[in-house]
Design a protein around this motif. Structure first.
Motif, PDB file in Angstrom:
ATOM      1  N   CYS A  90       0.849  -1.200   0.000  1.00  0.00           N
ATOM      2  CA  CYS A  90       0.000   0.000   0.000  1.00  0.00           C
ATOM      3  C   CYS A  90       0.884   1.250   0.000  1.00  0.00           C
ATOM      4  CB  CYS A  90      -0.876  -0.011   1.240  1.00  0.00           C
ATOM      5  SG  CYS A  90      -1.934   1.460   1.352  1.00  0.00           S
ATOM      6  N   CYS A 125       0.298   3.789   1.394  1.00  0.00           N
ATOM      7  CA  CYS A 125       0.238   4.335   2.756  1.00  0.00           C
ATOM      8  C   CYS A 125       1.278   3.722   3.683  1.00  0.00           C
ATOM      9  CB  CYS A 125      -1.173   4.116   3.332  1.00  0.00           C
ATOM     10  SG  CYS A 125      -1.640   2.370   3.421  1.00  0.00           S
ATOM     11  N   HIS A 126       1.926   2.636   3.259  1.00  0.00           N
ATOM     12  CA  HIS A 126       2.960   2.011   4.080  1.00  0.00           C
ATOM     13  C   HIS A 126       4.366   2.358   3.618  1.00  0.00           C
ATOM     14  CE1 HIS A 126      -0.215  -1.195   5.306  1.00  0.00           C
ATOM     15  NE2 HIS A 126      -0.174  -0.191   6.165  1.00  0.00           N
ATOM     16  N   GLN A 171       3.369  11.785   1.845  1.00  0.00           N
ATOM     17  CA  GLN A 171       2.561  10.950   0.954  1.00  0.00           C
ATOM     18  C   GLN A 171       2.528  11.480  -0.486  1.00  0.00           C
ATOM     19  OE1 GLN A 171       1.318   7.942   2.305  1.00  0.00           O
ATOM     20  NE2 GLN A 171       1.355   7.614   0.110  1.00  0.00           N
ATOM     21  N   SER A 183       3.872   9.457  -3.700  1.00  0.00           N
ATOM     22  CA  SER A 183       2.960   9.199  -4.827  1.00  0.00           C
ATOM     23  C   SER A 183       3.576   9.652  -6.147  1.00  0.00           C
ATOM     24  CB  SER A 183       1.634   9.927  -4.617  1.00  0.00           C
ATOM     25  OG  SER A 183       0.934   9.342  -3.540  1.00  0.00           O
ATOM     26  N   ARG A 203       0.223  -0.876 -10.640  1.00  0.00           N
ATOM     27  CA  ARG A 203      -0.630  -0.203  -9.664  1.00  0.00           C
ATOM     28  C   ARG A 203      -1.994  -0.876  -9.641  1.00  0.00           C
ATOM     29  NH1 ARG A 203      -4.504   3.731  -8.956  1.00  0.00           N
ATOM     30  NH2 ARG A 203      -3.953   5.507  -7.631  1.00  0.00           N
ATOM     31  N   GLN A 247      -5.748  -0.582  -7.609  1.00  0.00           N
ATOM     32  CA  GLN A 247      -6.578   0.183  -6.679  1.00  0.00           C
ATOM     33  C   GLN A 247      -7.363  -0.771  -5.788  1.00  0.00           C
ATOM     34  OE1 GLN A 247      -6.369   3.612  -6.955  1.00  0.00           O
ATOM     35  NE2 GLN A 247      -7.540   3.865  -5.062  1.00  0.00           N
ATOM     36  N   ARG A 248      -7.260  -0.572  -4.473  1.00  0.00           N
ATOM     37  CA  ARG A 248      -8.077  -1.371  -3.538  1.00  0.00           C
ATOM     38  C   ARG A 248      -8.769  -0.379  -2.607  1.00  0.00           C
ATOM     39  NH1 ARG A 248      -3.929  -6.006  -1.248  1.00  0.00           N
ATOM     40  NH2 ARG A 248      -3.143  -6.763  -3.237  1.00  0.00           N
ATOM     41  N   TRP A 288      -7.063   3.122  -1.331  1.00  0.00           N
ATOM     42  CA  TRP A 288      -5.611   3.091  -1.476  1.00  0.00           C
ATOM     43  C   TRP A 288      -5.156   2.334  -2.727  1.00  0.00           C
ATOM     44  CZ3 TRP A 288      -2.685   6.364   0.974  1.00  0.00           C
ATOM     45  CH2 TRP A 288      -3.109   6.865   2.202  1.00  0.00           C
ATOM     46  N   TYR A 322      -2.179  -0.044  -4.360  1.00  0.00           N
ATOM     47  CA  TYR A 322      -1.140  -1.005  -3.982  1.00  0.00           C
ATOM     48  C   TYR A 322      -0.198  -1.182  -5.161  1.00  0.00           C
ATOM     49  CZ  TYR A 322      -3.414  -2.276   0.378  1.00  0.00           C
ATOM     50  OH  TYR A 322      -3.924  -2.238   1.647  1.00  0.00           O
TER      51      TYR A 322
END
Lengths: 112, 112
Positions: B52, B54-55, B64, B68, B82, B84-85, B88, B90
């Protein structure tokens, strides 16, 4: 030998990567992030013997001073070795750098 | 898949290298010529599963939006995929890109 930037690189697939190793690895890629340097390395690799700087400017299509500038960058990072023969310098790939570059860019063990 | 820049690269050790191939190969190295991107690729490679976005900002030590931006460059060049989940995205290594990068940087067959 040594104290070359290439000696400080770590593989992209390394289990841990210090800030210094990441910076050195990025610098190695940066040295190759130029079409003229890619062509110079390719020409020297294809020759399989030391290549005179005077034989590079024509195939690369750049002036001698520009080619010399690129050669200096590639020597500084540790990819090429420079040998003076009379008035001309000859350039070859450094065997340890070739191993290192291949190891740095190899993600196959961890992927995918 | 495809029409990615990485598909246009040629190995440094290629027997002949067109101007377009040299430019594409240089662009691939340029995408990795940044310590943050080296760390991002390393973290994703080490995870061995999609990571992710975010990690990534905490271990890389960047905001962030900056992470990105780097992720977008690595996706654009064709190294990362890439997915999308929910809210976020991944990211994972593209298997064909991993093979290509290793081949591009491999000078061992011709050296030294």
């Amino acid at each position: 030998m040594s104290n070359m930037l290439i000696d400080c690189c770590a593989p992209l697939a390394a289990e841990t990567l210090s800030a210094e190793e990441a910076a050195a690895t990025a610098e190695l890629f940066k040295a190759l992030a130029d079409p003229a340097r890619v062509r110079i390395v390719n020409l020297i690799a294809s020759a399989r013997e030391p290549v005179c700087a005077c034989h590079l400017n024509e195939p690369v299509g750049l002036s001698q001073p520009t080619v010399s500038h690129h050669l200096k960058k590639l020597v500084d990072v540790g990819l090429l070795e420079r040998e003076q023969r009379g008035k001309w310098a000859y350039f070859s790939l450094r065997a340890d750098a070739v191993d290192k570059l291949a190891a740095v860019a190899d993600l196959k063990g961890v992927c995918c």
